[in-house]
Design a protein around this motif. Structure first.
Motif, PDB file in Angstrom:
ATOM      1  N   GLN A 118      57.211  61.918 -18.911  1.00 41.64           N
ATOM      2  CA  GLN A 118      58.169  62.622 -18.740  1.00 41.64           C
ATOM      3  C   GLN A 118      58.540  63.200 -20.140  1.00 41.64           C
ATOM      4  OE1 GLN A 118      60.893  59.553 -17.000  1.00 41.64           O
ATOM      5  NE2 GLN A 118      60.571  60.899 -15.194  1.00 41.64           N
ATOM      6  N   VAL A 119      57.658  64.014 -20.715  1.00 38.91           N
ATOM      7  CA  VAL A 119      57.916  65.057 -21.747  1.00 38.91           C
ATOM      8  C   VAL A 119      56.963  66.133 -21.724  1.00 38.91           C
ATOM      9  CG1 VAL A 119      56.272  63.703 -23.288  1.00 38.91           C
ATOM     10  CG2 VAL A 119      58.286  65.227 -24.292  1.00 38.91           C
ATOM     11  N   VAL A 120      57.240  67.265 -21.884  1.00 37.16           N
ATOM     12  CA  VAL A 120      56.490  68.328 -21.748  1.00 37.16           C
ATOM     13  C   VAL A 120      56.645  69.327 -22.927  1.00 37.16           C
ATOM     14  CG1 VAL A 120      56.443  68.447 -19.369  1.00 37.16           C
ATOM     15  CG2 VAL A 120      58.195  69.794 -20.426  1.00 37.16           C
ATOM     16  N   PHE A 121      55.248  70.220 -23.107  1.00 38.92           N
ATOM     17  CA  PHE A 121      55.285  71.103 -24.340  1.00 38.92           C
ATOM     18  C   PHE A 121      54.612  72.169 -23.797  1.00 38.92           C
ATOM     19  CE2 PHE A 121      52.473  67.814 -24.822  1.00 38.92           C
ATOM     20  CZ  PHE A 121      51.224  68.319 -24.794  1.00 38.92           C
ATOM     21  N   ILE A 122      54.231  73.395 -24.665  1.00 37.68           N
ATOM     22  CA  ILE A 122      53.545  74.516 -24.057  1.00 37.68           C
ATOM     23  C   ILE A 122      52.099  74.417 -25.009  1.00 37.68           C
ATOM     24  CG2 ILE A 122      53.058  77.077 -24.158  1.00 37.68           C
ATOM     25  CD1 ILE A 122      56.069  77.312 -23.927  1.00 37.68           C
ATOM     26  N   ILE A 123      51.047  74.289 -24.139  1.00 40.22           N
ATOM     27  CA  ILE A 123      49.733  74.500 -24.786  1.00 40.22           C
ATOM     28  C   ILE A 123      49.365  75.624 -25.457  1.00 40.22           C
ATOM     29  CG2 ILE A 123      49.033  72.830 -22.911  1.00 40.22           C
ATOM     30  CD1 ILE A 123      47.442  74.946 -21.628  1.00 40.22           C
ATOM     31  N   GLY A 124      48.400  75.519 -26.402  1.00 45.10           N
ATOM     32  CA  GLY A 124      48.104  76.866 -27.113  1.00 45.10           C
ATOM     33  C   GLY A 124      47.305  77.989 -26.397  1.00 45.10           C
ATOM     34  N   GLU A 125      46.683  77.758 -25.367  1.00 44.09           N
ATOM     35  CA  GLU A 125      45.877  78.727 -24.712  1.00 44.09           C
ATOM     36  C   GLU A 125      46.730  79.937 -24.242  1.00 44.09           C
ATOM     37  OE1 GLU A 125      43.045  76.921 -21.716  1.00 44.09           O
ATOM     38  OE2 GLU A 125      43.577  74.956 -22.556  1.00 44.09           O
ATOM     39  N   PRO A 126      47.667  79.842 -23.791  1.00 43.45           N
ATOM     40  CA  PRO A 126      48.391  81.206 -23.351  1.00 43.45           C
ATOM     41  C   PRO A 126      48.668  81.875 -24.556  1.00 43.45           C
ATOM     42  CG  PRO A 126      49.292  79.224 -22.181  1.00 43.45           C
ATOM     43  CD  PRO A 126      48.441  78.775 -23.179  1.00 43.45           C
ATOM     44  N   PHE A 127      48.882  81.690 -25.778  1.00 42.04           N
ATOM     45  CA  PHE A 127      49.171  82.296 -26.846  1.00 42.04           C
ATOM     46  C   PHE A 127      47.759  83.037 -27.351  1.00 42.04           C
ATOM     47  CE2 PHE A 127      52.092  78.772 -26.798  1.00 42.04           C
ATOM     48  CZ  PHE A 127      53.513  79.352 -26.773  1.00 42.04           C
ATOM     49  N   HIS A 128      46.893  82.816 -26.663  1.00 42.47           N
ATOM     50  CA  HIS A 128      45.496  83.340 -27.349  1.00 42.47           C
ATOM     51  C   HIS A 128      44.968  84.253 -26.446  1.00 42.47           C
ATOM     52  CE1 HIS A 128      45.665  79.975 -29.948  1.00 42.47           C
ATOM     53  NE2 HIS A 128      44.692  80.212 -30.797  1.00 42.47           N
ATOM     54  N   VAL A 129      44.476  85.375 -26.892  1.00 39.36           N
ATOM     55  CA  VAL A 129      43.699  86.320 -26.029  1.00 39.36           C
ATOM     56  C   VAL A 129      42.241  86.492 -26.165  1.00 39.36           C
ATOM     57  CG1 VAL A 129      45.811  87.830 -26.180  1.00 39.36           C
ATOM     58  CG2 VAL A 129      43.794  88.352 -27.905  1.00 39.36           C
ATOM     59  N   ASP A 130      41.716  85.342 -26.696  1.00 42.94           N
ATOM     60  CA  ASP A 130      40.335  85.555 -27.265  1.00 42.94           C
ATOM     61  C   ASP A 130      39.828  83.866 -26.564  1.00 42.94           C
ATOM     62  OD1 ASP A 130      41.665  83.518 -28.722  1.00 42.94           O
ATOM     63  OD2 ASP A 130      40.757  84.140 -30.595  1.00 42.94           O
ATOM     64  N   GLY A 131      40.689  83.224 -25.830  1.00 42.19           N
ATOM     65  CA  GLY A 131      39.984  82.202 -25.059  1.00 42.19           C
ATOM     66  C   GLY A 131      40.390  80.933 -25.931  1.00 42.19           C
ATOM     67  N   GLY A 132      40.833  81.002 -27.011  1.00 41.41           N
ATOM     68  CA  GLY A 132      41.047  79.832 -27.777  1.00 41.41           C
ATOM     69  C   GLY A 132      42.293  79.099 -27.607  1.00 41.41           C
ATOM     70  N   GLY A 133      42.578  78.224 -28.666  1.00 40.86           N
ATOM     71  CA  GLY A 133      43.900  77.428 -28.603  1.00 40.86           C
ATOM     72  C   GLY A 133      43.861  76.027 -27.868  1.00 40.86           C
ATOM     73  N   HIS A 134      42.572  75.756 -27.304  1.00 33.74           N
ATOM     74  CA  HIS A 134      42.434  74.455 -26.634  1.00 33.74           C
ATOM     75  C   HIS A 134      43.016  73.346 -27.306  1.00 33.74           C
ATOM     76  CE1 HIS A 134      39.932  76.966 -23.745  1.00 33.74           C
ATOM     77  NE2 HIS A 134      39.135  76.923 -24.891  1.00 33.74           N
ATOM     78  N   GLN A 135      43.086  73.036 -28.611  1.00 31.29           N
ATOM     79  CA  GLN A 135      43.326  71.962 -29.348  1.00 31.29           C
ATOM     80  C   GLN A 135      44.802  72.225 -30.312  1.00 31.29           C
ATOM     81  OE1 GLN A 135      39.264  71.538 -31.368  1.00 31.29           O
ATOM     82  NE2 GLN A 135      40.050  69.411 -31.376  1.00 31.29           N
TER      83      GLN A 135
END
Length: 527
Positions: A463-480
């Motif tokens: 019951q806790v949420v955050f924003i993952i990194g992928e939507p902030f990337h335009v190059d397909g990165g941010g998975h980790q």
């Protein structure tokens, strides 16, 4: 080189006079430009004005209807934004193809809402694959049992409700017209004076004619995008960057090019080859407490960025929502303070420092840009929330803003420290974090090969949420990577939320370790 769509070689004449299509009621509360666009829209959708019909020039139609030329321009802009007309150099303004006509019986029935007519004539915009995820996170954050570290909004305790209540009790009755009536498209003049004065204190040479009040930063990004870009044009952004800007540019049909960042902000050394090779139309940057990384663009890189903008004649959109939320002794200077040639368009907002519900932001730019954008804004938003502008202006008048901001900075700095301490004691080792000197966000790289999307699913069970990194990337990165926002939750929620994420991380690591051991034992030879 930009290419126009093909159009019919022969242009049908207008089959009816504009007077018969547009009936103006000058005593009506509906603006004249909207009455004109409504009349022409109906004529286009019913087929009275056929595809390829050349409409009168703005000057000619203004004379025929006895209105100002700007009125016709606003009407045509509204129709063009709906994909119903299109301007062509040397050919004039033409009616575009529409997919619904009065004689198309399979579409014309009592169940078809009239507002759907013509939607298919626009450019197709594919949905952002992460848009559903972000919407779900926002919805989850509104549930009391869910702790949200995703929302980039002020804490409820930092919303200046008491100040606003006092202002309304003391001043609203006397100021009812300015607070509750219409105001100029450019914004409240007293508020623009206060903002210009504030920016001059920060080293930016502007006056009231250089300020345009907006209904939020996103409107500013959209207006500038419509002003500067055509579908297919390229925009340079940092990687990672504000996801709302990515979505807005892509919705306008622009191609978004990413430049990597490090601990000093945008890698300006990698930018020049992009500018020389790709010739983009706009550079978008958050140089101060960048969203999501929290970094500050170094002074040397700021100077280099401005030199490249001047050399290649590419404007810079400086988005600066967080610079007032600094944790040191001095607030950082805007990039625009170094701009001597008018290449920087400066965008900021009161949403992060006061209240997002006020819907008041502003743009500082050269006067010709403000004039043109005001006309564009008038088409979509006749004026920004007058009550919100009145409240902000009163906070300036009574010198209440600086005291409020000092309290907010102290609160957010304390929360950041608490978040860092909780991470250190409750997360497994191997993570990396970028500690910001201001703003609302903490940018984290997960340990090992752990993926943020997997962790989010696991953390949601806690019951806790955050924003993952992928939507902030335009190059397909941010998975980790993941972004944690420390401003909105209470201190108790913040500690509990971080501990729950740590619990989810430990659980994922245990599963991975068990899976690795099992895989290793499966490969052992039988004895």
């Amino acid at each position: 080189m930009r290419q126009s769509r093909s159009i019919p070689s022969s242009l049908p004449p207008i089959t009816a006079s504009i007077h018969s299509l547009v009936q103006l009621e000058r005593s009506s509360s509906t603006p004249l430009y909207r009455q004109i666009s409504q009349g022409l829209r109906e004529a286009i959708l019913t087929g009275t004005l056929a595809e390829g019909t050349r409409l009168p020039t703005e000057r000619a139609l203004a004379q025929e209807l006895a209105v100002n030329r700007t009125t016709i321009m606003n009407a045509y802009n509204e129709l063009a934004s709906e994909g119903l007309i299109e301007g062509h150099v040397g050919r004039g303004t033409l009616v575009k193809r529409t997919y619904f006509h009065a004689h198309d019986d399979e579409y014309m029935n009592d169940e078809m809402p009239s507002w759907l007519f013509g939607l298919a004539s626009g450019e197709e915009v594919l949905p952002d694959p992460d848009a559903r995820l972000l919407s779900d996170l926002s919805e989850l954050g509104g549930q009391r049992e869910i702790i949200s570290l995703a929302q980039a909004t002020p804490s409820s305790t930092m919303l200046p409700a008491e100040l606003i209540h006092t202002l309304m009790n003391d001043d609203l009755l006397a100021d009812r017209q300015s607070a509750l009536g219409y105001c100029p498209v450019e914004g409240s003049l007293p508020l623009r004076h206060h903002i210009a004065a504030q920016m001059r204190q920060r080293g930016v040479s502007v006056d009231v004619q250089n300020i345009l009040i907006l209904s939020g930063s996103t409107q500013g990004i959209g207006l500038i995008g419509r002003f500067l870009l055509q579908p297919g044009d390229e925009v340079v952004v940092e990687v990672p960057t504000y996801l709302g800007a990515i979505q807005t540019f892509r919705a306008l049909g622009a191609r978004v090019i990413g430049v990597p960042t490090d601990h000093e902000g945008m890698r300006v050394d990698l930018l020049e080859s992009i500018l020389a090779r790709r010739q983009p139309r706009l550079i978008y940057t958050l140089p101060t407490f960048q969203n999501p990384t929290g970094t500050v663009l170094s002074p040397e890189r700021r100077r280099r960025l401005l030199l490249l903008s001047k050399r290649y004649q590419i404007p810079i959109l400086e988005d600066d929502p967080y610079s007032e939320l600094y944790f040191g002794s001095e607030r950082p200077q805007p990039l625009k303070a170094l701009d001597k040639h008018g290449h920087v368009l400066y965008l900021s907002t009161f949403s992060k420092i006061l209240a997002p519900g006020l819907r008041v932001a502003w743009l500082a730019a050269p006067e010709p840009v403000i004039e043109r954008l005001s006309l564009h804004k008038q088409v979509f938003d006749l004026n920004t929330n007058a009550l919100g502008q009145w409240i902000v202006n009163k906070l300036y008048e009574h010198d209440l803003l600086s005291t409020h901001l000092s309290h907010v900075r102290q609160n957010y700095q304390q929360k950041l420290l608490l978040m860092l301490q909780t991470i250190e004691r409750s997360w497994p080792t191997g993570y990396r974090i970028s500690i910001p000197a201001g703003g609302m966000h903490l940018w984290c790289r997960l340990p090992g090969e752990m993926r943020a999307r997997t962790l989010l699913r696991e953390a949601a069970q806690e019951q806790v949420v955050f924003i993952i990194g992928e939507p902030f990337h335009v190059d397909g990165g941010g998975h980790q990577y993941l972004r944690l926002s420390f401003a909105s939750p209470t201190e108790e929620q913040l500690v509990t939320g971080i501990e729950r994420i740590g619990k989810a991380m430990h659980r994922l690591q245990s599963r991975r370790s068990a899976s690795t051991e099992q895989s290793h034992s499966d490969r052992l030879p039988l004895v």
